[in-house]
Design a protein around this motif. Structure first.
Motif, PDB file in Angstrom:
ATOM      1  N   TRP A  18      10.120   4.766  -5.437  1.00 37.60           N
ATOM      2  CA  TRP A  18       9.858   3.860  -6.569  1.00 37.60           C
ATOM      3  C   TRP A  18       9.698   4.655  -7.858  1.00 37.60           C
ATOM      4  CZ3 TRP A  18      10.706   1.429  -2.381  1.00 37.60           C
ATOM      5  CH2 TRP A  18      10.705   0.048  -2.298  1.00 37.60           C
ATOM      6  N   VAL A  19       9.031   5.787  -7.793  1.00 35.62           N
ATOM      7  CA  VAL A  19       8.875   6.630  -8.984  1.00 35.62           C
ATOM      8  C   VAL A  19      10.241   7.096  -9.488  1.00 35.62           C
ATOM      9  CG1 VAL A  19       7.998   8.849  -9.829  1.00 35.62           C
ATOM     10  CG2 VAL A  19       6.529   7.376  -8.425  1.00 35.62           C
ATOM     11  N   ARG A  20      11.098   7.535  -8.575  1.00 36.23           N
ATOM     12  CA  ARG A  20      12.440   7.985  -8.985  1.00 36.23           C
ATOM     13  C   ARG A  20      13.222   6.837  -9.620  1.00 36.23           C
ATOM     14  NH1 ARG A  20      12.368  10.939  -4.030  1.00 36.23           N
ATOM     15  NH2 ARG A  20      13.465   9.227  -3.004  1.00 36.23           N
ATOM     16  N   PHE A  21      13.105   5.643  -9.029  1.00 37.35           N
ATOM     17  CA  PHE A  21      13.862   4.523  -9.581  1.00 37.35           C
ATOM     18  C   PHE A  21      13.372   4.172 -10.986  1.00 37.35           C
ATOM     19  CE2 PHE A  21      14.517  -0.029 -10.328  1.00 37.35           C
ATOM     20  CZ  PHE A  21      15.897  -0.078 -10.214  1.00 37.35           C
ATOM     21  N   VAL A  22      12.060   4.079 -11.167  1.00 33.03           N
ATOM     22  CA  VAL A  22      11.512   3.738 -12.475  1.00 33.03           C
ATOM     23  C   VAL A  22      11.878   4.814 -13.499  1.00 33.03           C
ATOM     24  CG1 VAL A  22       9.354   3.413 -13.761  1.00 33.03           C
ATOM     25  CG2 VAL A  22       9.626   2.378 -11.498  1.00 33.03           C
ATOM     26  N   THR A  23      11.936   6.058 -13.070  1.00 36.78           N
ATOM     27  CA  THR A  23      12.184   7.178 -13.977  1.00 36.78           C
ATOM     28  C   THR A  23      13.660   7.366 -14.293  1.00 36.78           C
ATOM     29  OG1 THR A  23      10.233   8.300 -13.083  1.00 36.78           O
ATOM     30  CG2 THR A  23      11.811   9.651 -14.307  1.00 36.78           C
ATOM     31  N   THR A  24      14.526   7.235 -13.265  1.00 38.31           N
ATOM     32  CA  THR A  24      15.942   7.574 -13.448  1.00 38.31           C
ATOM     33  C   THR A  24      16.906   6.428 -13.161  1.00 38.31           C
ATOM     34  OG1 THR A  24      16.316   8.275 -11.150  1.00 38.31           O
ATOM     35  CG2 THR A  24      15.359   9.902 -12.665  1.00 38.31           C
ATOM     36  N   GLY A  25      16.434   5.362 -12.482  1.00 34.53           N
ATOM     37  CA  GLY A  25      17.343   4.296 -12.070  1.00 34.53           C
ATOM     38  C   GLY A  25      17.991   4.543 -10.727  1.00 34.53           C
ATOM     39  N   ASP A  26      17.647   5.637 -10.053  1.00 34.62           N
ATOM     40  CA  ASP A  26      18.221   5.983  -8.745  1.00 34.62           C
ATOM     41  C   ASP A  26      17.079   6.351  -7.796  1.00 34.62           C
ATOM     42  OD1 ASP A  26      19.438   7.078  -6.517  1.00 34.62           O
ATOM     43  OD2 ASP A  26      20.766   8.413  -7.632  1.00 34.62           O
TER      44      ASP A  26
ATOM     45  N   GLU B 147       3.333  10.334   5.563  1.00 30.14           N
ATOM     46  CA  GLU B 147       4.681  10.776   5.212  1.00 30.14           C
ATOM     47  C   GLU B 147       5.540   9.609   4.735  1.00 30.14           C
ATOM     48  OE1 GLU B 147       8.552  13.029   7.250  1.00 30.14           O
ATOM     49  OE2 GLU B 147       6.721  12.654   8.426  1.00 30.14           O
ATOM     50  N   LEU B 148       5.399   8.457   5.390  1.00 31.80           N
ATOM     51  CA  LEU B 148       6.152   7.273   4.986  1.00 31.80           C
ATOM     52  C   LEU B 148       5.659   6.749   3.643  1.00 31.80           C
ATOM     53  CD1 LEU B 148       8.272   5.126   5.631  1.00 31.80           C
ATOM     54  CD2 LEU B 148       6.533   3.897   6.948  1.00 31.80           C
TER      55      LEU B 148
ATOM     56  N   MET C 153       8.077   6.408   0.338  1.00 31.61           N
ATOM     57  CA  MET C 153       8.345   5.134  -0.329  1.00 31.61           C
ATOM     58  C   MET C 153       7.855   5.158  -1.778  1.00 31.61           C
ATOM     59  SD  MET C 153       7.747   1.362   1.272  1.00 31.61           S
ATOM     60  CE  MET C 153       8.854   0.039   0.764  1.00 31.61           C
ATOM     61  N   HIS C 154       6.655   5.660  -1.997  1.00 26.78           N
ATOM     62  CA  HIS C 154       6.147   5.751  -3.363  1.00 26.78           C
ATOM     63  C   HIS C 154       7.053   6.624  -4.227  1.00 26.78           C
ATOM     64  CE1 HIS C 154       3.373   6.110  -6.699  1.00 26.78           C
ATOM     65  NE2 HIS C 154       3.454   7.436  -6.602  1.00 26.78           N
TER      66      HIS C 154
ATOM     67  N   GLY D 232       0.810  -1.215   0.000  1.00 21.75           N
ATOM     68  CA  GLY D 232       0.000   0.000   0.000  1.00 21.75           C
ATOM     69  C   GLY D 232       0.839   1.259   0.000  1.00 21.75           C
ATOM     70  N   PHE D 233       2.044   1.176   0.581  1.00 17.98           N
ATOM     71  CA  PHE D 233       2.955   2.325   0.595  1.00 17.98           C
ATOM     72  C   PHE D 233       3.574   2.532  -0.787  1.00 17.98           C
ATOM     73  CE2 PHE D 233       2.447   0.973   4.893  1.00 17.98           C
ATOM     74  CZ  PHE D 233       2.579   2.099   5.682  1.00 17.98           C
ATOM     75  N   VAL D 234       3.969   1.449  -1.441  1.00 23.45           N
ATOM     76  CA  VAL D 234       4.576   1.547  -2.764  1.00 23.45           C
ATOM     77  C   VAL D 234       3.584   2.117  -3.781  1.00 23.45           C
ATOM     78  CG1 VAL D 234       5.447   0.169  -4.708  1.00 23.45           C
ATOM     79  CG2 VAL D 234       6.286  -0.264  -2.399  1.00 23.45           C
TER      80      VAL D 234
END
Length: 514
Positions: A434-442, A425-426, A430-431, A403-405
């Protein structure tokens, strides 16, 4: 409206997000296609309505003990090999990053229609989110002499190929696909990442509470033989295809009651098939050339095992069995006596259930994920979800982070596991990672290196720890022979007594699912 290789589909705008549900990526897997690899769907004329979730694949319901925590909706119908798309900007030209979601459920339960997996928050943040149905249980992972192995995994590959070929029409970039899964979905994502046939399709991968693995073929055959014995039929795909579908599901549920993540036993799983899965996927990813440049996001929850043991009071039963349960965990994990002694030293006040649960969690998840992060030349990022559920006894259990992701913590289905008042806030932190990772790899913290940085997601907000699980992992890799505390000897049960007690314990934990 969007066009796919098989026909046009019309979705719905929901709070500014275009949502397309129930799009077929393969033909209904019944009739002559039963237990066979997926085939393309029949093209359709006109515009197909994609406003509602499509049929879910055949699956038994969760037991009552687990259904109070986990939702698993059923949508009737045969056209069950379908997927859903959430996008902020349908139509070619947007070239947005894409997340493809494979749900968990021990390869026997789950679907893309679970409300926790709603992709709206990802789409609002500029990510095209795709969730997939795939065949489960004996339909997807039964092993027969007259049918190819791994049809459920082949469904996932067919869906991934559909995304690669079709996602531009929904605003996605086929060159920026992140394959993401949790539990059995993470295992599947890791196996697909290692598969020679997916090279070039997957840019990044997220493995949540699951490591790439294949099961021993005999273990899967034993599950099929159990079902065949109950049904009084040959253990062949032809014979199974003739059985009433509801009877097959009831028999599968009965045959699987004695299997669990804690004590093992016969189960359905991915097997080496010489084709899609030519060998051990973890070895291919750590020692071979498979997807060497793909960035990885890997992690677990702090108390994975509590979802396996808390429902139905199983935690207390394992504690009562004491040495027998510990011996069973040692057999399950192929561990010598130094391993549980080490855990007792690290957790001097822990009960047997905690020791057993942490041992199995580390064996199945943390040790192979550490190994994967250690060996990869591409960047890997590791996290631990440590926020405890508001429900008694669950702690930071398996599946709690979902639910956090997805940013769906307010959904009633998320609250079944997390309780009320999950910290927003948590969830946001966390979400966003995941967005940053999918978008940039970091995802926003240090990549894995010799210091072993792990992002801890907890109530006070995410923080970084270095090597927080090194002591436990060392027990499996170095056999350090830690000194035995006075009260922590691991008793040995006589063979016949152990076998009988193990049968009783397996009956107690029969409903467990990883």
């Amino acid at each position: 409206m969007a066009r796919t290789p098989h026909g046009a589909v019309r979705g719905r705008y929901e709070r500014g997000i275009a949502v397309f549900r129930g799009i077929p990526y393969a033909a209904p897997p019944f009739g002559p296609l039963r237990f066979r690899p997926p085939e393309p769907p029949e093209p359709w004329a006109g515009v197909r309505d994609a406003g509602a979730f499509g049929p879910t694949v055949p699956k038994p319901p969760y037991s009552e003990a687990f259904a109070q925590y986990l939702s698993d909706p059923v949508v009737p119908g045969d056209d069950c090999l379908n997927l859903n798309v959430w996008t902020p900007e349908p139509g070619p030209g947007a070239r947005l990053p894409v997340l493809v979601w494979l749900h968990g459920g021990a390869l026997t339960r789950g679907s893309s229609a679970v409300p926790v997996y709603d992709g709206s928050a990802f789409a609002r943040d500029g990510v095209v989110c795709v969730s997939v149905n795939y065949r489960l249980g004996v339909e997807g992972y039964g092993l027969f002499p007259d049918a190819p192995p791994n049809p459920g995994l082949r469904d996932q590959l067919a869906a991934l190929l559909w995304v690669y070929e079709s996602i531009e029409a929904f605003g996605g970039d086929p060159g920026r696909i992140t394959l993401c899964g949790q539990s059995a979905g993470a295992i599947s994502a890791g196996v697909l990442l290692a598969a020679p046939r997916t090279q070039g399709l997957i840019r990044r991968a997220v493995l949540q509470s699951g490591a790439p693995e294949v099961l021993d073929r005999e273990k899967v055959r034993r599950m099929v033989r159990r079902m065949a014995a109950r049904l009084k039929i040959p253990a062949t795909a032809e014979a199974f295809a003739a059985v009433d579908r509801e009877l097959l599901l009831r028999t599968q549920a009965e045959a699987g009651r004695l299997s669990s993540p804690v004590l093992g036993g016969p189960a359905f799983g991915i097997v080496v098939d010489g084709d899609l899965v030519p060998g051990d996927p973890l070895k291919a990813l750590t020692e071979g050339a498979a997807a060497r440049d793909a960035e990885l996001l890997l992690g677990w929850t702090r108390d994975e095992y509590r979802l396996w043991l808390v429902p139905g009071g199983l935690l207390e039963r394992v504690d009562r069995l004491g040495a027998v349960a510990l011996a069973g965990a040692m057999a399950r994990c192929h561990a010598g006596h130094d391993v549980p002694r080490g855990y007792r030293t690290l957790r001097p006040g822990a009960g047997t259930a905690e020791i057993v649960g942490q041992m199995v969690t580390d064996h199945l998840l943390r040790v192979p994920l550490h190994r994967l992060a250690d060996a990869r030349p591409g960047a890997s990022y590791v996290y631990e979800f440590a926020w405890p559920s508001g429900l008694p006894g669950l702690g930071a259990c398996h599946a709690l982070e979902l639910g956090f992701v997805f940013g769906t913590g307010d959904a009633p289905e998320s609250k079944k596991l997390a309780g009320e008042d999950a910290p927003q806030e948590l969830c946001d932190a966390m979400h966003a990672a995941w967005v940053r990772f999918v978008t940039t790899g970091d995802p926003g913290w240090a990549a894995w290196d010799a210091r072993r940085p792990v992002r801890i997601f907890d109530d006070g907000g995410p923080g970084l720890a270095y090597g927080p699980r090194d002591a436990e992992v060392a027990l499996w890799t170095a056999a350090p022979g830690l000194p035995e505390p006075p009260h922590t000897a691991v008793p040995r049960a006589p063979g016949a007594e152990l076998a009988a007690a193990m049968r009783r314990l397996r009956r107690s934990v029969g409903a467990l699912r990883r």
